[in-house]
Each structure stands twice: as structure tokens, then as C-alpha cells.
Design a protein around this motif. Structure first.
Motif, PDB file in Angstrom:
ATOM      1  N   ALA A 176       0.827  -1.197   0.000  1.00  0.00           N
ATOM      2  CA  ALA A 176       0.000   0.000   0.000  1.00  0.00           C
ATOM      3  C   ALA A 176       0.865   1.251   0.000  1.00  0.00           C
ATOM      4  CB  ALA A 176      -0.919  -0.010   1.211  1.00  0.00           C
ATOM      5  N   GLU A 177       1.894   1.235   0.843  1.00  0.00           N
ATOM      6  CA  GLU A 177       2.818   2.373   0.856  1.00  0.00           C
ATOM      7  C   GLU A 177       3.473   2.527  -0.506  1.00  0.00           C
ATOM      8  OE1 GLU A 177       5.830   2.315   3.796  1.00  0.00           O
ATOM      9  OE2 GLU A 177       4.445   1.946   5.441  1.00  0.00           O
ATOM     10  N   GLN A 178       3.863   1.389  -1.068  1.00  0.00           N
ATOM     11  CA  GLN A 178       4.571   1.432  -2.326  1.00  0.00           C
ATOM     12  C   GLN A 178       3.716   2.054  -3.417  1.00  0.00           C
ATOM     13  OE1 GLN A 178       5.367  -2.310  -4.169  1.00  0.00           O
ATOM     14  NE2 GLN A 178       7.290  -1.614  -5.050  1.00  0.00           N
ATOM     15  N   SER A 179       2.468   1.642  -3.446  1.00  0.00           N
ATOM     16  CA  SER A 179       1.585   2.190  -4.464  1.00  0.00           C
ATOM     17  C   SER A 179       1.488   3.701  -4.335  1.00  0.00           C
ATOM     18  CB  SER A 179       0.212   1.545  -4.307  1.00  0.00           C
ATOM     19  OG  SER A 179      -0.697   2.155  -5.145  1.00  0.00           O
ATOM     20  N   TYR A 180       1.375   4.154  -3.120  1.00  0.00           N
ATOM     21  CA  TYR A 180       1.210   5.593  -2.898  1.00  0.00           C
ATOM     22  C   TYR A 180       2.480   6.358  -3.261  1.00  0.00           C
ATOM     23  CZ  TYR A 180       0.000   9.887  -0.405  1.00  0.00           C
ATOM     24  OH  TYR A 180      -0.269  11.185  -0.094  1.00  0.00           O
ATOM     25  N   VAL A 181       3.621   5.884  -2.803  1.00  0.00           N
ATOM     26  CA  VAL A 181       4.844   6.633  -3.081  1.00  0.00           C
ATOM     27  C   VAL A 181       5.188   6.543  -4.559  1.00  0.00           C
ATOM     28  CG1 VAL A 181       5.780   6.450  -0.768  1.00  0.00           C
ATOM     29  CG2 VAL A 181       6.392   4.742  -2.446  1.00  0.00           C
ATOM     30  N   MET A 182       4.853   5.413  -5.187  1.00  0.00           N
ATOM     31  CA  MET A 182       5.142   5.313  -6.614  1.00  0.00           C
ATOM     32  C   MET A 182       4.284   6.277  -7.408  1.00  0.00           C
ATOM     33  SD  MET A 182       5.809   1.275  -7.164  1.00  0.00           S
ATOM     34  CE  MET A 182       5.168   1.275  -8.809  1.00  0.00           C
ATOM     35  N   ALA A 183       3.048   6.464  -6.981  1.00  0.00           N
ATOM     36  CA  ALA A 183       2.193   7.430  -7.655  1.00  0.00           C
ATOM     37  C   ALA A 183       2.796   8.821  -7.547  1.00  0.00           C
ATOM     38  CB  ALA A 183       0.794   7.386  -7.059  1.00  0.00           C
ATOM     39  N   ALA A 184       3.236   9.159  -6.331  1.00  0.00           N
ATOM     40  CA  ALA A 184       3.811  10.488  -6.151  1.00  0.00           C
ATOM     41  C   ALA A 184       5.099  10.650  -6.937  1.00  0.00           C
ATOM     42  CB  ALA A 184       4.069  10.737  -4.674  1.00  0.00           C
ATOM     43  N   GLU A 185       5.897   9.554  -6.987  1.00  0.00           N
ATOM     44  CA  GLU A 185       7.145   9.631  -7.747  1.00  0.00           C
ATOM     45  C   GLU A 185       6.874   9.819  -9.226  1.00  0.00           C
ATOM     46  OE1 GLU A 185       8.729   5.946  -6.562  1.00  0.00           O
ATOM     47  OE2 GLU A 185       9.347   6.699  -4.614  1.00  0.00           O
TER      48      GLU A 185
ATOM     49  N   GLY B 259       5.898  13.343  -9.737  1.00  0.00           N
ATOM     50  CA  GLY B 259       6.980  14.307  -9.581  1.00  0.00           C
ATOM     51  C   GLY B 259       8.190  13.992 -10.440  1.00  0.00           C
ATOM     52  N   GLY B 260       8.190  12.831 -11.083  1.00  0.00           N
ATOM     53  CA  GLY B 260       9.289  12.469 -11.945  1.00  0.00           C
ATOM     54  C   GLY B 260      10.572  12.161 -11.200  1.00  0.00           C
ATOM     55  N   PHE B 261      10.470  11.588 -10.057  1.00  0.00           N
ATOM     56  CA  PHE B 261      11.678  11.222  -9.315  1.00  0.00           C
ATOM     57  C   PHE B 261      12.170   9.862  -9.754  1.00  0.00           C
ATOM     58  CE2 PHE B 261       9.179  13.802  -6.320  1.00  0.00           C
ATOM     59  CZ  PHE B 261      10.040  14.871  -6.212  1.00  0.00           C
ATOM     60  N   VAL B 262      13.458   9.698  -9.728  1.00  0.00           N
ATOM     61  CA  VAL B 262      14.044   8.396 -10.021  1.00  0.00           C
ATOM     62  C   VAL B 262      14.526   7.799  -8.701  1.00  0.00           C
ATOM     63  CG1 VAL B 262      15.822   7.144 -11.249  1.00  0.00           C
ATOM     64  CG2 VAL B 262      14.739   9.135 -12.295  1.00  0.00           C
TER      65      VAL B 262
ATOM     66  N   GLU C 130      19.450  12.455  -4.853  1.00  0.00           N
ATOM     67  CA  GLU C 130      20.309  13.488  -4.277  1.00  0.00           C
ATOM     68  C   GLU C 130      19.521  14.704  -3.807  1.00  0.00           C
ATOM     69  OE1 GLU C 130      23.585  13.892  -3.522  1.00  0.00           O
ATOM     70  OE2 GLU C 130      23.505  11.712  -3.644  1.00  0.00           O
ATOM     71  N   LYS C 131      18.703  15.207  -4.738  1.00  0.00           N
ATOM     72  CA  LYS C 131      18.033  16.464  -4.402  1.00  0.00           C
ATOM     73  C   LYS C 131      16.564  16.227  -4.130  1.00  0.00           C
ATOM     74  CE  LYS C 131      21.179  19.693  -6.434  1.00  0.00           C
ATOM     75  NZ  LYS C 131      21.488  20.552  -7.560  1.00  0.00           N
ATOM     76  N   MET C 132      16.259  16.036  -2.888  1.00  0.00           N
ATOM     77  CA  MET C 132      14.847  15.955  -2.531  1.00  0.00           C
ATOM     78  C   MET C 132      14.496  17.232  -1.786  1.00  0.00           C
ATOM     79  SD  MET C 132      13.269  13.398  -3.673  1.00  0.00           S
ATOM     80  CE  MET C 132      11.780  13.217  -2.718  1.00  0.00           C
ATOM     81  N   PRO C 133      13.409  17.861  -2.206  1.00  0.00           N
ATOM     82  CA  PRO C 133      13.006  19.073  -1.482  1.00  0.00           C
ATOM     83  C   PRO C 133      12.563  18.726  -0.068  1.00  0.00           C
ATOM     84  CG  PRO C 133      11.339  18.443  -3.072  1.00  0.00           C
ATOM     85  CD  PRO C 133      12.490  17.538  -3.309  1.00  0.00           C
ATOM     86  N   ARG C 134      12.739  19.664   0.809  1.00  0.00           N
ATOM     87  CA  ARG C 134      12.319  19.451   2.191  1.00  0.00           C
ATOM     88  C   ARG C 134      10.817  19.288   2.278  1.00  0.00           C
ATOM     89  NH1 ARG C 134      15.199  19.948   6.910  1.00  0.00           N
ATOM     90  NH2 ARG C 134      13.563  20.326   8.415  1.00  0.00           N
ATOM     91  N   MET C 135      10.113  20.151   1.599  1.00  0.00           N
ATOM     92  CA  MET C 135       8.656  19.997   1.558  1.00  0.00           C
ATOM     93  C   MET C 135       8.280  19.667   0.130  1.00  0.00           C
ATOM     94  SD  MET C 135       5.670  19.904   2.688  1.00  0.00           S
ATOM     95  CE  MET C 135       5.648  20.472   4.379  1.00  0.00           C
ATOM     96  N   LEU C 136       7.677  18.511  -0.030  1.00  0.00           N
ATOM     97  CA  LEU C 136       7.422  18.001  -1.363  1.00  0.00           C
ATOM     98  C   LEU C 136       6.218  18.707  -1.979  1.00  0.00           C
ATOM     99  CD1 LEU C 136       8.729  15.754  -3.026  1.00  0.00           C
ATOM    100  CD2 LEU C 136       6.938  14.254  -2.206  1.00  0.00           C
ATOM    101  N   ARG C 137       6.440  19.285  -3.144  1.00  0.00           N
ATOM    102  CA  ARG C 137       5.318  19.869  -3.887  1.00  0.00           C
ATOM    103  C   ARG C 137       5.322  19.243  -5.264  1.00  0.00           C
ATOM    104  NH1 ARG C 137       3.410  24.231  -1.078  1.00  0.00           N
ATOM    105  NH2 ARG C 137       4.855  24.853   0.561  1.00  0.00           N
ATOM    106  N   LEU C 138       4.213  18.628  -5.625  1.00  0.00           N
ATOM    107  CA  LEU C 138       4.171  17.929  -6.896  1.00  0.00           C
ATOM    108  C   LEU C 138       3.452  18.771  -7.929  1.00  0.00           C
ATOM    109  CD1 LEU C 138       3.458  14.256  -5.880  1.00  0.00           C
ATOM    110  CD2 LEU C 138       5.612  15.399  -6.258  1.00  0.00           C
ATOM    111  N   PRO C 139       3.845  18.664  -9.199  1.00  0.00           N
ATOM    112  CA  PRO C 139       3.165  19.419 -10.248  1.00  0.00           C
ATOM    113  C   PRO C 139       1.745  18.898 -10.455  1.00  0.00           C
ATOM    114  CG  PRO C 139       4.727  17.884 -11.194  1.00  0.00           C
ATOM    115  CD  PRO C 139       4.950  17.872  -9.718  1.00  0.00           C
ATOM    116  N   ALA C 140       0.916  19.706 -11.091  1.00  0.00           N
ATOM    117  CA  ALA C 140      -0.466  19.305 -11.356  1.00  0.00           C
ATOM    118  C   ALA C 140      -0.472  18.131 -12.313  1.00  0.00           C
ATOM    119  CB  ALA C 140      -1.253  20.474 -11.943  1.00  0.00           C
TER     120      ALA C 140
END
Lengths: 380, 165, 179, 371
Positions: free
Chosen positions: D77-86, D89-92, D291-301
């Protein structure tokens, strides 16, 4: 208890009352420690410790449970049928209580030695079905009703193979007196001559006591305790008392009938203390088997249970009875008893296993089966 | 009165009570339970008369089997409280039949000479009874069992008919 | 039938093994270093005051809003005994609401809050849920008594090749005291 | 007169406090004797508004809610959620983090299936033995997770972009030792139930559903695979690093309760295989966060749907972001809710005792159904 009590004051009714009191006391103690033993044994099977808190190694757990039950509030649902509901536990308990009367524990230790002992036990033990039905119906609860109906169907069916197996033993011993049956086993216990009867006796006994894998009437995961679902406190404890005393009585009876009771393997008349040890060991063996089964098996379904009874157990026990008759009437050597009975046992188990496996492998049109069942139920 | 007499009267009273419940109870399951009580008490009377075998058979067959089947059937149909009168056009006939039976029993009881000395009873043993049933009267016994067979077949036929409807 | 026998053999084999359960109140299983029970505040023994400045970062980051923090001027800064300009005034955590997500620890800039990793944080029970609302004194008590120390102190100077902050997050909670 | 003595149907209310409804599920059975004529499933007793909560919490806080949505297979469940956010946000995600995630997810799958085995045995009527066997092994996995994450159940260990913190010392050896224990535990369950004739009689050909109907209902996970449909998100739409592992997708034959049990049993063995391979392939060191993760995550629309193969089926998170630090809408596609739809079709026409077995074989997690 014959020599212990004698005929007190020579008064029959006083004597009877004393004997009843003795049974009640012994039964309570036995049940208290059987519940403890069951919890401990099943805990070990499940790699747990079981009760450890009350008394040394939790030995007093049963006592604590009993006290708790006695002190708990005795509830009755408002819509329950008052008299039926309140009398049902006693109706379950009394027949078991009465079977205690006829079981000999050693040659001299027993409440009464009846010449028709086996018949008496069979007759009396069949009565506690009434209690389950009363409880199931009187609670005015659908789970209880379902459990009551299941109990009735199951117990009345399994009465038949149970009677047929003890009948086989009675035939071989040509007596209905349990003491006589036991003492005829001084050389060979009847489990050797009648292995099928022994196995069926345990199976049918489990069903009679509503124990796993035949605990369908009281199935916790389906009908939440069945007939006993509305009971609490002391009334519920009577169901418990009945269940565990019948477990004890049945095990002692099985030890007497099949395992040579207090005689085998120490000749025809071992000393009294040895007799007591023998019967205790054998009874414990039976009880442990039953606990072990309880910890291992899933529960059957009611239709499987019934078809197992009517299609497997009753035919083979009747066949065994028939062969017993042949062997005894024509005075064939005893070994043939074993041959027939063993062949039936092997055949029946193999046939059941094959049937289950084949049914499991064969594809089936599920929807059609269900539709047919529904139509059948509608009587269309 | 001797102890036996006391026991007898108690048993008889309960039996009559059970029978009364059977007849008068409006709740059909209770009626069946009353019947069981009456039957069990009758078994007690048999035992009191030193006819243990008959007593046990009474327990096994009537108390254990027949009554359970009745109860079983009633519970499945789940007919609770009967609220309407059960009288039918057959009431006079039923009365007549009941009266006749009562008269017959009464005549039998009055007409029989009972042994007065109860100190010497000769209980019928299991063996004698078996011999009687399976050797002397084997044919009548088997014929009687045929009746049960017919009843079974009849029950199945009736059930099947209902199913077909 | 063989299947049934196999089942019985399986149960027999487990009967021979050692029980896996424990006599709980008498014998505690060792709890791992990273155990996250409820959050606690840490006590700076060097200065003898809490690390917490009452900045409310944790309060804002808390997903279940179980914290209430207020801040005040640190009187000891005026005295010169402390470098902290602000210090926590009141701090409440409702343990009944806390979901032990560790986020408060991750966002804290002062390493002032840590998840309790001793049994005291696990054996919490109360008759009234209001008893589970902890105030500042209760939150500081364990650390003050030396029962829990900040990770930095715990691992010692030489091991402090600090990984990136996010990686380190769990480590900041660690450090059980001597007893 | 005759009509009064006809057999009648009665309604039996099973749940929400019935011992074998696996939480607060309720079903109203219409039974004729022992036969189930109709079934009415009532859900919603455990509705806590998890989706709404997610909309009001930032992306890190939401991970904790995911744990609580699916409390038996938390890592998927966690994985699904974080993968959606990734994805949004286009994180690798660093490779090492992916492997640790896979190990966690598969161990969690084993733990969840052990829970199923235990509860299922109890449904079928084993007096607690299977339950303890299942829980014994599940406890081992949970101890391992506790050492890794600090929590037994509610891990919140995955983070958008990677993992919250590095694994503990001796991770690999401990994981391998754990797998050895688990294999033994699987054998215990297998020995207790698989070949037992009574178990077979109780579950074989019970609650069957055909492959076509299963697809029509949109079932997924072991319930679908038991009907013979070889569909597994891990294989068919590979995510994370699942395409690098060699594992089988077990399928059943008849789609009955026994097949569902067998599919899960085999899945546990396959999960062990996956974990072993992952441990072999895993980079021994390396970053676990970009390497570069923002402190407060803001994802694009944008909007995104990411399914994963949870222990119960396809668990998916549908995220809609309008920018900002929290999702505008988060919808959880829960496998149990979908699988539960088929309950009526599976149960009607079976016996009362089977209804409990069938319900158990779906392997419900009510908090996930109601959310």
C-alpha cells in the motif's frame, strides 16, 4: 466404590443418594482437570505454554474457571421460552451423569455393575440430544436453532454406528456386562479382533460429543457455539460439564471395551492398584488421542458428515457385525475376526480417501450444481 | 407406603403431567417435550417393575429416537404458537375413538388379576426375551418390522410427491 | 486418509518444538534499537534544559494533530548559561491520538524529540484517555533520568559520519540509556 | 393448514460481531435449512474516510494513512502511494532503495498470506492450530520489520523518492535467516492443511467462480488467479525492479476455495524466491534517496494511477494533484472491495457452513474495503 461404600446402613435409597453424590464429586474434579489438560495439550501442539498462572504450572486454572462460571450472571433472553431454556442444560447433563453409573473402572471400583451395562449406557446416552434440541429451540436464537437442528441430525445418526460397534464387541464377548467384556480380554484386547469397531467407536464417539472434526452443532466459526450461544454462567458450565464428562466416560468405556480395561496385559486378576493404573493409563491415552485430533482437524460440513455416517460407517459396521456372526456361529478361528474387520477398515479408509481425491480432481459445473440445490430446496 | 410406592406415585404424577402438557400446550414443540417427559417416566415405571430391558428400550427408542424425530420435524417446520382452534369436523369421531380406547384400557385394568405379593418378582431376562423374539416368535417379529419398512417407503413417496408439485 | 495422518504428524512435530510464546510481564523480549513507541522530548544534560525550542515544526508536520507546543523566551539566555534564545514553554502530546509515524523526529531541527525505544513507551495503559495526554514534564522525564539519549551522544564522536538527513532520520531516535 | 407446516426461509445475520467475518463485515444470509438462498453483503462499518484524510495531508503524512488502510499488507500500500507520487513528480528511485522495497513488499506478502492461512484454517474449523502456525511465522516477519523500521505494523518506511532511512546492520544475513524460518513455517502449514482429506472436502468445489465471471467482476489477485487467469501486475505491467526476477505466477484450476488456498501457498514460495534473488542482486551500498529531494514536497499538477500487486490483488492509488504539497484527490482502488462483489455469486446455493469458508477465502481486510 462398592467396597468403599458398601450398602450404607443397609438402606437402599440412602446408598443411592451417596453414590450419586460420589459421582457428582468425581465428575466435577475430572472435568476441572480435563479442561486444564486440554488447554495444556493443545497449547503444546500449538507451541504455546498454556495456562501457567493459577497455581503451580496453572494446575488450578480449571478451578478458577469453574468459580468464574459459577459467579457469573445467569442471563436469559427475554424472548426465550423460559422453562425449556432453563431446563435444557440439565437435560444435557443428566444423561451423561447417568452413564457414569455403569462404567466399571476396576474390578471393584465402579458405581454400579449392571448386567445390562452396555445397553444401559447406549440407551441413556442417547437422551442428551433432547437437551441440545431444547437449548437450541428454547433460546429463540437463529444460530442456536441451526445448531440444535444440526445436533439432532448428527447425534441421532451417529448413535447408530456407535451402537453397532459396541454390539460387535458384545457379540465377541457374548455379554452385555461391561465387566465381563473387559475380563474376557485378559489375553487379547478386542482392539485386535475388532480394529474397525475401535476406529468407528472413536469417530462416532467424537460425533456424539460434538468434538472436532464433528463439532458442527457448536461450530464456533459458523454458528458461534450453536445451542449454547445464549447461555452464560452456571447454565453454560453444565454444557461444559456434560461435554467433558462424556469425554471421560466414553474414553473409559473405550478403554474397557477395546483396550482390555483394567486387565490386559497383566493376566486375569492384577492387584487393585495396578488395575487402577491400567485403566487410568488407557483412558488417558484415549483422551489424549481426542485432544490431538481436536488440535489438528478442520471441521466437516453437515452434509458430508451425514453421508459419511450413512454411506460409510453404517455399511461397514453392519458388514462387520455380519462377519462376526458368521465367525461366531460356525466357530471359525478367531483370527478371521481380525481379518474381516481389518479388511473392512482398510477398504473403507481407502475408499473414502479415493472418493475425496477423485471428487477433488473432477471438474464440475459449479453454477449448475448450485442451481440444482436451490431448485431442490424450493421443491420445484 | 414403601419407598417403591412413593417412587411410583412421583413417576406417575410426572408422566400424567407430561401427557397433559402434550395435549393442552398451544406451543407444538412444548407438546413434543411433554411427550418426551411422559415417555421417560413410563420407562421409569418399567424399571420399577424390574423390567429393565423394556425400560431401556423405552428410553432408547421412544425417548432417544422417536421423540427426537418428532422434535426435529417440528423445529424445521418452525410452526410456533398455534393461534386458531384445531377442532375439525372429525371431533366427534375422535371423542368416540378416545372414549373407546379409555374403556378398553379400563376394562383391561379392572379385569386383570395383579399379583399382590411383590416380594418375588421374576424379571424377564435379556436372554429369554431374545430367544422369544428371534426364535419362538421370529415370524411375527419380522412381520411387525415390515410395517416399519412400509412406513418408511410411504414417507419417501409422500415426500417425493410434495417435491414434484 | 494419508493426508489426515500427515496433518497429525505435523502437529506432533510442533509439539516437540519449544514454545514460542513468552510469559509476558516477567520476561520481556528485547526490543530493537529502532523501536518507535511514542515520541519523547530530550533533555540537554550539558545545559540542563530541554533541547526543544518550541518552534512548532513537529506540531505542523504531525499528521494526526496530536501535539500542542508553545514557546517562550529563554530566561537562561539572559543569564548567559544557555545559547538558546527561545525555549519550549508547554508541550502536550496526546498519546491517544499519536500514530507513531516518526515524522516529528524527522522534521525537528534541534534533535529535540525522539521516539521512545524502551519498554516504558510500550506499556502504556490508562483507565481514562485523558491520562494519555502527556505534558512537558512527563515527556522529559525519561530523558532527564538518563533513560534515553540523543543518537549523536549515543554513537559517540568518532562514528558521526552523518549521512544525509533523510537517511539519518531513524538514527536520531536511537540510544537507549544504561538501564 | 398445510401451508403452516411448510419449511420457511430464515434470515441469519452474520456479523458485524460474528467471530469469523474477519473484522466488521456483515452479511445477511437467507437460508433454507442449511442452504444459502440469498446473501446480502453490508460494508461500511469501518469507514474512516481515509481518502479524504489523504487529501488533507502532505505526501509524507499520507504514507502513514496508507499503512492503516491496508493493515495486513502495508508495504504494497505504501509502495503504491509513493510510486504514484514519484511518477507525478518524476523522481528516479535509487536502485538500492528499489531492492529494499521489493524485499519488504515480498516479505509482507508472505506475512499477509500467513495471516490468511491461519484465519482460513480457523474458518474451516481447525481449533486454533493453523492460526498459531500462521501467526508464529508472521511474528517473525514482523520482528524483522520492527528491527528495520521500528514499528511492527504501521511502518511508514517508504518515502517519496526512496526510503526513510538506511537498513539496519546485518540486514542481509537477518533476511536470509528469516527466509529459512519462513520456509519451515510454510511446510508446517502445508503439512497441516494441504493434503488433509477433511480440508479438501471442505474447500474443493466450494465457492467456485468461472474465469469469465471473475474477469467480468474485475477480480484480481489470488481470487482471480485461482480461476486459471494468469494475471499479475508484477509480471504483466512490471513496476519497480520486478522484471529482473525469475518467478512464477501460480494459477488454480477450478476457481474454488481450495485453489485460492493453493495459489496463496505457492505465492509464498515464489515470494521467498524473489526475496532471495533480490538479496543476491541488491547493491551492497549506495544512496537510498535521490540526491536532491526538497524538504517539503510539492508535486506538479496532473493525475496518475499506479497499481501494484498487493497480497490481495491489484492495489492502486489514483492521485490528482493541482500543485501544492498535498493531493487534490486520492482514490484507493482496493482489491478486497472488488473481490467482495463476487461473494454473493460464489455463496448462493452453497451451505451455511461454506459461506464462512468462502468469505475467508477472499481474504478480506475490512479497513481496505471501507477505507
Amino acid at each position: 466404590m462398592m467396597p468403599v461404600l458398601g450398602y450404607w446402613f443397609g438402606i437402599a435409597w440412602l446408598d443411592a443418594i451417596l453414590r450419586l453424590a460420589v459421582i457428582a464429586g468425581v465428575m466435577t474434579v475430572v472435568v476441572i482437570f480435563l479442561t486444564y489438560a486440554e488447554r495444556k495439550v493443545i497449547a503444546r501442539v500449538q507451541q504455546r505454554l498454556g495456562p501457567t498462572r493459577t497455581g503451580p504450572a496453572g494446575l488450578l486454572q480449571g478451578v478458577a474457571d469453574a468459580l468464574k462460571l459459577v459467579l457469573k450472571e445467569d442471563l436469559r433472553p427475554t424472548t426465550a421460552d423460559r422453562w425449556v431454556f432453563e431446563l435444557a442444560p440439565f437435560m444435557v447433563f443428566v444423561p451423561v451423569f447417568l452413564t457414569f453409573v455403569a462404567v466399571p473402572f476396576t474390578r471393584d471400583l465402579g458405581v454400579r455393575f449392571l448386567s445390562l451395562g452396555l445397553f444401559y449406557i447406549v440407551a441413556v446416552s442417547s437422551l442428551n440430544i433432547v437437551g441440545f434440541i431444547m437449548a437450541g429451540w428454547g433460546s429463540d436464537n437463529k444460530y442456536a436453532l441451526l445448531g440444535g437442528v444440526r445436533a439432532a441430525a448428527q447425534m441421532i445418526s451417529y448413535e447408530v454406528p456407535l451402537v453397532l460397534t459396541v454390539l460387535g464387541v458384545a457379540m465377541v464377548a457374548s455379554s452385555l456386562d461391561i465387566r465381563v467384556i473387559t475380563e474376557r480380554q485378559d489375553v487379547v484386547p478386542y482392539i485386535v479382533w475388532q480394529p474397525l469397531a475401535f476406529v468407528v467407536f472413536i469417530i462416532a464417539g467424537l460425533a456424539e460429543m460434538n468434538r472436532t472434526p464433528f463439532d458442527i452443532p457448536v461450530a464456533e466459526s459458523e454458528v458461534v457455539g450453536g445451542p449454547t450461544v445464549e447461555y452464560s454462567g452456571i447454565r453454560w458450565s453444565f454444557f461444559q460439564l456434560a461435554e467433558y464428562s462424556s469425554l471421560f466416560v466414553l474414553s473409559a468405556l473405550g478403554a474397557d471395551l477395546f483396550l482390555g480395561g483394567y486387565i490386559w496385559p497383566f493376566g486375569s486378576n492384577p492387584p487393585g492398584w495396578l488395575q487402577l493404573i491400567l485403566i487410568l493409563v488407557k483412558t488417558s491415552f484415549m483422551i489424549l488421542m481426542i485432544f490431538w485430533v481436536r488440535a489438528t482437524f478442520p471441521r466437516l460440513r453437515i452434509d458430508q458428515l451425514m453421508s459419511y455416517c450413512w454411506k460409510v460407517l453404517i455399511p461397514v459396521t453392519v458388514a462387520q457385525l455380519f462377519f462376526n456372526g458368521l465367525v461366531l456361529v460356525y466357530r471359525w478361528p478367531d483370527i478371521l475376526l481380525l481379518v474381516f474387520s481389518g479388511a473392512l477398515l482398510v477398504g473403507a479408509t481407502a475408499a473414502t480417501a479415493v472418493a475425496v481425491r477423485r471428487a477433488a480432481r473432477r471438474p464440475r459445473d459449479a453454477q449448475a450444481v448450485r442451481d440444482r440445490r436451490l431448485q431442490y430446496a424450493r421443491g420445484a | 407406603m414403601s419407598v417403591e410406592q412413593w417412587v411410583f406415585y412421583v413417576l406417575a404424577a410426572i408422566a400424567v403431567g407430561g401427557a397433559a402438557v402434550t395435549v393442552f400446550a398451544r406451543d407444538i414443540v412444548r407438546a413434543a417435550l411433554g411427550l418426551i417427559v411422559a415417555l421417560l417416566m413410563t420407562a421409569g415405571v418399567f424399571v420399577l417393575l424390574s423390567a429393565e430391558v423394556i425400560g431401556l428400550v423405552q428410553l432408547l427408542v421412544y425417548g432417544g429416537a422417536v421423540a427426537i424425530l418428532i422434535l426435529f420435524a417440528l423445529m424445521i417446520t418452525r410452526a410456533r404458537e398455534v393461534t386458531y382452534r384445531l377442532d375439525g369436523p372429525q371431533k366427534p369421531l375422535a371423542l368416540l375413538a378416545g372414549a373407546t380406547l379409555a374403556a378398553a384400557i379400563g376394562v383391561a385394568v379392572v379385569g386383570t388379576v395383579f399379583p399382590t405379593n411383590t416380594d418375588h418378582i421374576n424379571p424377564v431376562g435379556f436372554v429369554e426375551m431374545s430367544t422369544a423374539l428371534f426364535q419362538t416368535y421370529a415370524v411375527p417379529f419380522e412381520v411387525a418390522s415390515l410395517v416399519l419398512l412400509v412406513a418408511l417407503v410411504g414417507a419417501i413417496i409422500i415426500a417425493r410427491q410434495e417435491e414434484r408439485q | 486418509m494419508l493426508g489426515v495422518l500427515r496433518s497429525m504428524l505435523t502437529t506432533l512435530s510442533t509439539t516437540m518444538r519449544r514454545p514460542v510464546t513468552r510469559q509476558y510481564p516477567e520476561s520481556h523480549r528485547p526490543i530493537p534499537e529502532r523501536e518507535r513507541a511514542f515520541p519523547l522530548l530530550l533533555w540537554d544534560h550539558g545545559v540542563d534544559e530541554p533541547y526543544c525550542t518550541g518552534c512548532q515544526a513537529c506540531e505542523r508536520a504531525c499528521p494526526c494533530k496530536c501535539m500542542t507546543v508553545t514557546m517562550k523566551d529563554n530566561p537562561r539566555q539572559a543569564e548567559g548559561t544557555s545559547k538558546r534564545r527561545k525555549i519550549v514553554d508547554t508541550f502536550w502530546i496526546d498519546y491517544g491520538r499519536c500514530m507513531r509515524c516518526n515524522i516529528c523526529v524527522e522534521v525537528c531541527n534541534f534533535d529535540a524529540i525522539a521516539m521512545n525505544n524502551t519498554w516504558t513507551g510500550i506499556e502504556l495503559s490508562a483507565y481514562d484517555r485523558h491520562d494519555l495526554v502527556m505534558d512537558l514534564d512527563e515527556l522529559l522525564a525519561l530523558s532527564r533520568a538518563g533513560g534515553i539519549v540523543p543518537w549523536a551522544e549515543y554513537v559517540g564522536e568518532e562514528n558521526q559520519k552523518l549521512p544525509p538527513r533523510a537517511v539519518q532520520a531513524a538514527r536520531t531516535l536511537a540510544g537507549r540509556g544504561p538501564a | 393448514m398445510v401451508a403452516d407446516f411448510d419449511t420457511i426461509d430464515i434470515n441469519i445475520n452474520v456479523g458485524p460481531q460474528h467471530p469469523s467475518t474477519h473484522g466488521v463485515f456483515r452479511m445477511v444470509l437467507t437460508v433454507d435449512g442449511e442452504l444459502v438462498r440469498d446473501l446480502d453483503a453490508v460494508v461500511g462499518y469501518l469507514h474512516r474516510g481515509a481518502e479524504k484524510l489523504l487529501e488533507n495531508q502532505d505526501y509524507r503524512q499520507g504514507i502513514g494513512i496508507q499503512d492503516r488502510t491496508e493493515y495486513l499488507a502495508q508495504f504494497p500500500a505504501e509502495q503504491s502511494y509513493v510510486m504514484a507520487a514519484e511518477k507525478l513528480g518524476g523522481f528516479v528511485v535509487p536502485e538500492r532503495a528499489e531492492y529494499v522495497r521489493v524485499i519488504c513488499v515480498e516479505l509482507n506478502r508472505i506475512a499477509s498470506h500467513f495471516m490468511f492461512m491461519g484465519a482460513y484454517g480457523t474458518d474451516v474449523g481447525v481449533f486454533g492450530t493453523s492460526f498459531i502456525y500462521g501467526f508464529r511465522e508472521r511474528e517473525r516477519v514482523y520482528r524483522f520489520f520492527e528491527e528495520l523500521t521500528g514499528e511492527r505494523m504501521m511502518y511508514s518506511y517508504f518515502r517519496v523518492g526512496g526510503l526513510a532511512w538506511e537498513v539496519m546492520d546485518g540486514f542481509e544475513e537477518k533476511a536470509r535467516a528469516l527466509l529459512q524460518e519462513l520456509k519451515r513455517g510454510i511446510n508446517d502449514i502445508n503439512g497441516l492443511l494441504t493434503r488433509n482429506e477433511i480440508f479438501i472436502a471442505r474447500t474443493r468445489h466450494v465457492g467456485e467462480i468461472s474465469a469469465e465471471r471473475a474477469i467480468e467482476y474485475g477480480l484480481s489477485g489470488p481470487v482471480l488467479r485461482s480461476t486459471g487467469v494468469r494475471w499479475d501486475v508484477r509480471k504483466d505491467e512490471p513496476y519497480s525492479v520486478y522484471d529482473r526476477f525469475d518467478f512464477d505466477v501460480p494459477v488454480g484450476e477450478f476457481g474454488d476455495c481450495y485453489d485460492r488456498y493453493m495459489v496463496r501457498l505457492e505465492e509464498m514460495r515464489q515470494a521467498v524466491r524473489i526475496v532471495e534473488q533480490a538479496l543476491d542482486q541488491m547493491p551492497k551500498s549506495g544512496p537510498i534517496m535521490p540526491e536532491k529531494m526538497p524538504r517539503m514536497l510539492r508535486l506538479p499538477a496532473g493525475e496518475v494511477y499506479v497499481p501494484v500487486e498487493s497480497a490481495r490483488g491489484e492495489y492502486g492509488v489514483y492521485l490528482v494533484s493541482r500543485g501544492g504539497n498535498h493531493p487534490w484527490r486520492c482514490r484507493v482502488k482496493s482489491p478486497c472491495f472488488t473481490n467482495l462483489q463476487a461473494l454473493r455469486e460464489m455463496t448462493v446455493g452453497e451451505y451455511v457452513a461454506d459461506s464462512v469458508v468462502i468469505l475467508g477465502s477472499i481474504d478480506l481486510v475490512l479497513s481496505e474495503v471501507d477505507r
